[in-house]
Design a protein around this motif. Structure first.
Motif, mmCIF file in Angstrom:
data_model
loop_
_atom_site.group_PDB
_atom_site.id
_atom_site.type_symbol
_atom_site.label_atom_id
_atom_site.label_comp_id
_atom_site.label_asym_id
_atom_site.label_seq_id
_atom_site.Cartn_x
_atom_site.Cartn_y
_atom_site.Cartn_z
ATOM 1 N N ALA A 179 0.818 -1.219 0.000
ATOM 2 C CA ALA A 179 0.000 0.000 0.000
ATOM 3 C C ALA A 179 0.848 1.264 0.000
ATOM 4 N N ASP A 180 2.170 1.111 0.221
ATOM 5 C CA ASP A 180 3.059 2.273 0.283
ATOM 6 C C ASP A 180 3.780 2.534 -1.034
ATOM 7 N N LEU A 181 3.400 1.811 -2.091
ATOM 8 C CA LEU A 181 4.125 1.887 -3.357
ATOM 9 C C LEU A 181 3.142 1.972 -4.516
ATOM 10 N N SER A 233 4.405 2.986 -12.332
ATOM 11 C CA SER A 233 3.760 3.272 -13.616
ATOM 12 C C SER A 233 3.149 2.012 -14.221
ATOM 13 N N ALA A 234 3.709 0.845 -13.918
ATOM 14 C CA ALA A 234 3.096 -0.401 -14.389
ATOM 15 C C ALA A 234 1.737 -0.601 -13.726
ATOM 16 N N GLN A 235 1.648 -0.321 -12.426
ATOM 17 C CA GLN A 235 0.363 -0.435 -11.737
ATOM 18 C C GLN A 235 -0.649 0.554 -12.307
ATOM 19 N N ALA A 236 -0.212 1.775 -12.604
ATOM 20 C CA ALA A 236 -1.114 2.767 -13.185
ATOM 21 C C ALA A 236 -1.614 2.316 -14.552
ATOM 22 N N THR A 237 -0.735 1.713 -15.339
ATOM 23 C CA THR A 237 -1.126 1.217 -16.664
ATOM 24 C C THR A 237 -2.150 0.101 -16.537
ATOM 25 N N ILE A 238 -1.896 -0.837 -15.630
ATOM 26 C CA ILE A 238 -2.820 -1.948 -15.395
ATOM 27 C C ILE A 238 -4.179 -1.425 -14.940
ATOM 28 N N ASP A 239 -4.177 -0.513 -13.992
ATOM 29 C CA ASP A 239 -5.433 0.028 -13.476
ATOM 30 C C ASP A 239 -6.233 0.709 -14.576
ATOM 31 N N TRP A 240 -5.559 1.480 -15.423
ATOM 32 C CA TRP A 240 -6.261 2.203 -16.485
ATOM 33 C C TRP A 240 -6.813 1.237 -17.535
ATOM 34 N N LEU A 241 -6.019 0.268 -17.940
ATOM 35 C CA LEU A 241 -6.488 -0.689 -18.950
ATOM 36 C C LEU A 241 -7.707 -1.463 -18.442
ATOM 37 N N ARG A 242 -7.660 -1.873 -17.204
ATOM 38 C CA ARG A 242 -8.803 -2.598 -16.630
ATOM 39 C C ARG A 242 -10.067 -1.739 -16.648
ATOM 40 N N ASP A 294 -4.081 9.288 -8.905
ATOM 41 C CA ASP A 294 -5.444 8.821 -8.635
ATOM 42 C C ASP A 294 -5.448 7.605 -7.720
ATOM 43 N N GLY A 295 -4.499 6.692 -7.957
ATOM 44 C CA GLY A 295 -4.430 5.498 -7.119
ATOM 45 C C GLY A 295 -4.164 5.845 -5.664
ATOM 46 N N ILE A 296 -3.291 6.826 -5.437
ATOM 47 C CA ILE A 296 -2.981 7.249 -4.070
ATOM 48 C C ILE A 296 -4.197 7.909 -3.436
ATOM 49 N N ARG A 297 -4.873 8.755 -4.205
ATOM 50 C CA ARG A 297 -6.067 9.431 -3.682
ATOM 51 C C ARG A 297 -7.147 8.420 -3.308
ATOM 52 N N ALA A 298 -7.327 7.421 -4.177
ATOM 53 C CA ALA A 298 -8.363 6.421 -3.909
ATOM 54 C C ALA A 298 -8.016 5.575 -2.685
ATOM 55 N N ARG A 299 -6.756 5.215 -2.542
ATOM 56 C CA ARG A 299 -6.337 4.389 -1.414
ATOM 57 C C ARG A 299 -6.552 5.073 -0.077
ATOM 58 N N HIS A 300 -6.323 6.371 -0.040
ATOM 59 C CA HIS A 300 -6.277 7.079 1.242
ATOM 60 C C HIS A 300 -7.395 8.098 1.418
ATOM 61 N N GLY A 301 -8.312 8.199 0.459
ATOM 62 C CA GLY A 301 -9.426 9.137 0.588
ATOM 63 C C GLY A 301 -8.984 10.582 0.650
ATOM 64 N N LEU A 302 -8.066 10.965 -0.253
ATOM 65 C CA LEU A 302 -7.473 12.294 -0.217
ATOM 66 C C LEU A 302 -8.007 13.187 -1.331
ATOM 67 N N ALA A 303 -8.035 14.474 -1.076
ATOM 68 C CA ALA A 303 -8.224 15.466 -2.124
ATOM 69 C C ALA A 303 -6.854 15.811 -2.699
ATOM 70 N N ALA A 304 -6.838 16.292 -3.947
ATOM 71 C CA ALA A 304 -5.562 16.610 -4.586
ATOM 72 C C ALA A 304 -4.762 17.620 -3.772
ATOM 73 N N ALA A 305 -5.459 18.597 -3.169
ATOM 74 C CA ALA A 305 -4.765 19.640 -2.405
ATOM 75 C C ALA A 305 -4.112 19.111 -1.137
ATOM 76 N N GLU A 306 -4.459 17.876 -0.739
ATOM 77 C CA GLU A 306 -3.870 17.297 0.468
ATOM 78 C C GLU A 306 -2.615 16.482 0.163
ATOM 79 N N ILE A 307 -2.195 16.458 -1.102
ATOM 80 C CA ILE A 307 -1.013 15.700 -1.523
ATOM 81 C C ILE A 307 0.079 16.663 -1.971
ATOM 82 N N ALA A 308 1.301 16.376 -1.579
ATOM 83 C CA ALA A 308 2.468 17.051 -2.140
ATOM 84 C C ALA A 308 3.243 16.029 -2.956
ATOM 85 N N MET A 309 3.505 16.365 -4.209
ATOM 86 C CA MET A 309 4.339 15.523 -5.061
ATOM 87 C C MET A 309 5.767 16.020 -4.950
#
Length: 281
Positions: free
Chosen positions: A80-82, A85-94, A208-223
């Motif tokens: 859950a801490d990782l 880009s492969a995971q993002a690709t898989i999630d989008w294709l699904r 998006d995956g991080i936001r969904a996992r943790h119930g976050l708004a974009a403004a609550e994340i720092a990249m």
């Protein structure tokens, strides 16, 4: 920009940060070398109640490989801490291309294994084994024959996606690691087709995956990362706070010249930790 006197608007945004999306190579380590400030920084984030997800555009290793690598460096992390880009690709294709079940993949065995474990069928280097889509990643095991087969399917009109746009992969070794973006440029030159979709940073779906996992708004994340054209551009596109650290690719001069500069430019994670702590004092 001074780490002690950020603009008031940035201070206010820092106060609202609940989670950090941390780039890996160039931000928390370089090649196989952990930065000496990384472990104290992560401990400080735990004390402040700020979550962290390790984010990487490099799909060459599986999630298990990355977690093992982090463990060897002394960083305790679970699935859950990782997010890769492969995971993002898989999630989008699904979610968006369920008909793309059979894939021809230019990628390492670890990367191919991730797609197989997610339920995709992998096609062989055979003109009779037709895929629904071509997926190109950072392929350290690339062969000329498979490169040509990928070009054939792309030129035949198959859906074409790239796991990440990086032209080269950072390394502490005396070589240039040709990455996915450069392979796609080669394929585009050969076929006349650019990828239909490019995942990884700066695509905002990486957050998006991080936001969904943790119930976050974009403004609550720092990249937090070391590249302007992936890390910082994604932060801007996603509405997250963009923090550039100068421990990797980009320089302070690069940031100053950027048409879309970071919200913060800092020497390292050390200064970010100080700012986050001060914003909560």
């Amino acid at each position: 920009m001074s780490s002690s006197l950020p603009p008031p608007a940035v201070t206010a945004r820092l106060r609202g940060v609940r989670h950090l999306a941390l780039d890996m190579d160039g931000t928390i380590y370089r090649g196989g070398t952990l930065f000496p400030f990384t472990l104290p920084f992560l401990a400080r984030m735990r004390q402040l109640g700020i979550g962290c997800t390790f984010l990487t555009n490099n799909p060459a290793k599986s999630s298990a490989d990355y977690l093992a690598h982090l463990g060897r460096l002394g960083i305790e992390a679970g699935p859950a801490d990782l997010y890769t880009s492969a995971q993002a690709t898989i999630d989008w294709l699904r979610a968006n291309r369920p008909s793309a079940h059979r894939l021809f993949i230019l990628g390492t065995p670890s990367m191919q294994g991730q797609f197989a474990a997610a339920g995709f069928s992998l096609t062989a280097d055979d003109p009779a084994d037709e895929p629904d889509a071509v997926v190109v990643g950072f392929d350290l095991t690339l062969t000329y024959a498979r490169l040509c087969r990928a070009a054939w399917w792309i030129s035949s009109g198959r859906f074409f996606v790239a796991t990440n746009p990086d032209r080269v992969c950072p390394t502490d070794q005396p070589t240039v690691l040709v990455d996915c973006g450069a392979l796609c440029a080669l394929l585009e030159s050969a076929t006349g087709r650019a990828p239909d979709r490019v995942f990884g940073k700066p695509d905002p779906s990486m957050l998006d995956g991080i936001r969904a996992r943790h119930g976050l708004a974009a403004a609550e994340i720092a990249m937090v990362g070391d590249r302007l054209y992936t890390d910082i551009l994604m932060a801007r596109r996603a509405g997250a706070l963009g923090v550039l650290v100068l421990t990797g690719e980009a320089t302070a001069e690069d940031a100053a010249r950027s048409a879309e500069p970071p919200d913060l430019t800092l020497p390292s994670l050390v200064e970010l930790g100080e700012l986050l702590a001060a914003s909560r004092a």
